[in-house]
Design an enzyme around this catalytic site. Structure first.
Site, PDB file in Angstrom:
ATOM      1  N   LYS A 151     -17.921  22.691  23.082  1.00 43.58           N
ATOM      2  CA  LYS A 151     -18.568  23.972  23.396  1.00 43.58           C
ATOM      3  C   LYS A 151     -18.605  24.287  24.883  1.00 43.58           C
ATOM      4  O   LYS A 151     -18.820  25.442  25.261  1.00 43.58           O
ATOM      5  CB  LYS A 151     -19.975  24.020  22.810  1.00 43.58           C
ATOM      6  CG  LYS A 151     -20.993  23.073  23.439  1.00 43.58           C
ATOM      7  CD  LYS A 151     -22.329  23.211  22.729  1.00 43.58           C
ATOM      8  CE  LYS A 151     -23.386  22.277  23.282  1.00 43.58           C
ATOM      9  NZ  LYS A 151     -24.664  22.393  22.547  1.00 43.58           N
ATOM     10  N   TYR A 192     -41.298  13.542  25.612  1.00 50.63           N
ATOM     11  CA  TYR A 192     -40.513  14.662  25.063  1.00 50.63           C
ATOM     12  C   TYR A 192     -41.385  15.888  24.872  1.00 50.63           C
ATOM     13  O   TYR A 192     -42.576  15.757  24.602  1.00 50.63           O
ATOM     14  CB  TYR A 192     -39.916  14.259  23.714  1.00 50.63           C
ATOM     15  CG  TYR A 192     -38.801  13.259  23.774  1.00 50.63           C
ATOM     16  CD1 TYR A 192     -38.275  12.809  24.984  1.00 50.63           C
ATOM     17  CD2 TYR A 192     -38.258  12.730  22.602  1.00 50.63           C
ATOM     18  CE1 TYR A 192     -37.254  11.864  25.015  1.00 50.63           C
ATOM     19  CE2 TYR A 192     -37.237  11.791  22.630  1.00 50.63           C
ATOM     20  CZ  TYR A 192     -36.747  11.361  23.833  1.00 50.63           C
ATOM     21  OH  TYR A 192     -35.740  10.433  23.858  1.00 50.63           O
TER      22      TYR A 192
END
Length: 347
Positions: free
Chosen positions: A246, A53
């Site tokens: 969204k 990450y």
């Protein structure tokens, strides 16, 4: 906030876990610190990260930065004992970790864990997870082409060597519990069998994708985890944002993951978008926030240990953690079941 014992370990984890994969690209140190502080104030005690990450976007140049951010937060606050800290070693083929795509094995486990501990600034990881199996996986939208009959047999020897090394690392105090990720029922069952036969660390959890739109876990894996006390850590419970509404009507808000990672790892398609909008409509029709409905549904599943939520803004995080106070009434669950029957596999 509710808490669950992770597998047959002594770890107690909140039923919502703070995901971190945007920290270092979409989120700064200050923003990440604010998220952790707020989450802990709301009762969250569980942080999940990985050596690769951030992933928005994934890059060798930023790999490991999320762990470094968490390490800086730990150094600043001294709150290590307040969090259950989970991280992962990348599986075979990934080159962002600097090991030239080497598979998981005794040597790479030791190297990867030591690097993670150094970045995190801690002497132990509470839950150490195998990010995906060396043999390949049907996850990440690969189920359409996955061919299990092409996998080589006799993989238990390699899996035993991995477990033996994890056992050594456990005895050394570097890890407390072991988990899988992006695994199958066969892989999980094999690790459990080997652990029992050889007195090695037992699998405590499996981190797989799970949401209203991705529910393959409901069948064989749910049965296995029920009988074997393995908890699911659900990632992408909002289908990478599709279930918030969204992206409805083709919208792509500035700074959203869809503007960085394109089709959200194959999640955005002509098949998935109408179904996502239908789930959003169910929520709004019952006066619920769409994200909270999706998260509350996942959190209430009987096999769920913790639902991993990721946010790039405090507004998103407040909304998501508000799902801890939501119980879905029977009429909402009926509408969800009816929609799933019409569209059982949109992702």
């Amino acid at each position: 906030m509710r808490y669950t014992t992770l597998g047959r370990t002594e770890l107690r984890v909140s039923n919502f876990c703070l995901g971190t994969m945007t920290w270092g690209t979409q989120n700064s140190d200050a923003e990440a610190f604010q998220q952790i502080d707020y989450a802990l104030d709301q009762g969250v005690n569980f942080l999940d990260t990985a050596e690769m990450y951030p992933t928005t976007p994934l890059s060798a140049g930023t790999s490991g930065e999320t762990e470094r951010i968490i390490g800086r937060w730990l150094a600043k606050t001294g709150r290590r004992e307040e969090v259950v800290l989970a991280t992962k070693i990348v599986g075979a083929g990934n080159r962002t970790a600097g090991r030239d795509g080497a598979p998981i094995g005794p040597a790479t486990l030791r190297l990867a864990l030591d690097d993670s501990l150094r970045r995190l600034g801690t002497d132990r990881v509470d839950l150490y997870q195998l990010h995906w199996p060396n043999r390949g996986s049907y996850h990440f939208r690969r189920d359409w082409t996955f061919a299990p009959e092409e996998q080589p047999r006799g993989q238990a020897e390699e899996m035993l060597a991995i477990l033996e090394t994890l056992g050594e690392l456990t005895r050394e105090g570097k890890i407390r519990a072991v988990g899988l990720s992006n695994e199958s029922a066969w892989g999980t069952a094999t690790y459990l069998r080997l652990a029992e036969a050889h007195g090695l660390p037992r699998i405590a959890s499996i981190q797989n994708e799970y949401s209203l739109m991705c529910r393959s876990f409901d069948l064989d894996l749910a049965e296995l985890c029920h009988h074997e006390d393995v908890g699911l850590l659900a990632y992408s419970p909002l289908a990478a944002g599709l279930l918030t509404g969204k992206y409805a009507g083709g919208a792509r808000p500035a700074g959203s993951r869809a503007t960085i990672n394109g089709d959200l790892g194959g999640r955005i398609s002509v098949h998935s978008e109408p179904v996502a909008e239908a789930y959003v409509a169910i929520a709004r029709g019952h006066g619920l926030d769409p994200a909270q409905m999706a998260l509350a549904f996942a959190a209430a599943r009987p096999f769920m240990a913790s639902v991993i939520i990721g946010a790039t803004s405090m507004e998103q995080l407040r909304t998501d953690l508000g799902a801890a106070d939501v119980t879905l009434p029977a009429e909402v669950l009926r509408d969800i079941a009816a929609l799933r029957r019409r569209h059982p596999r949109p992702l």
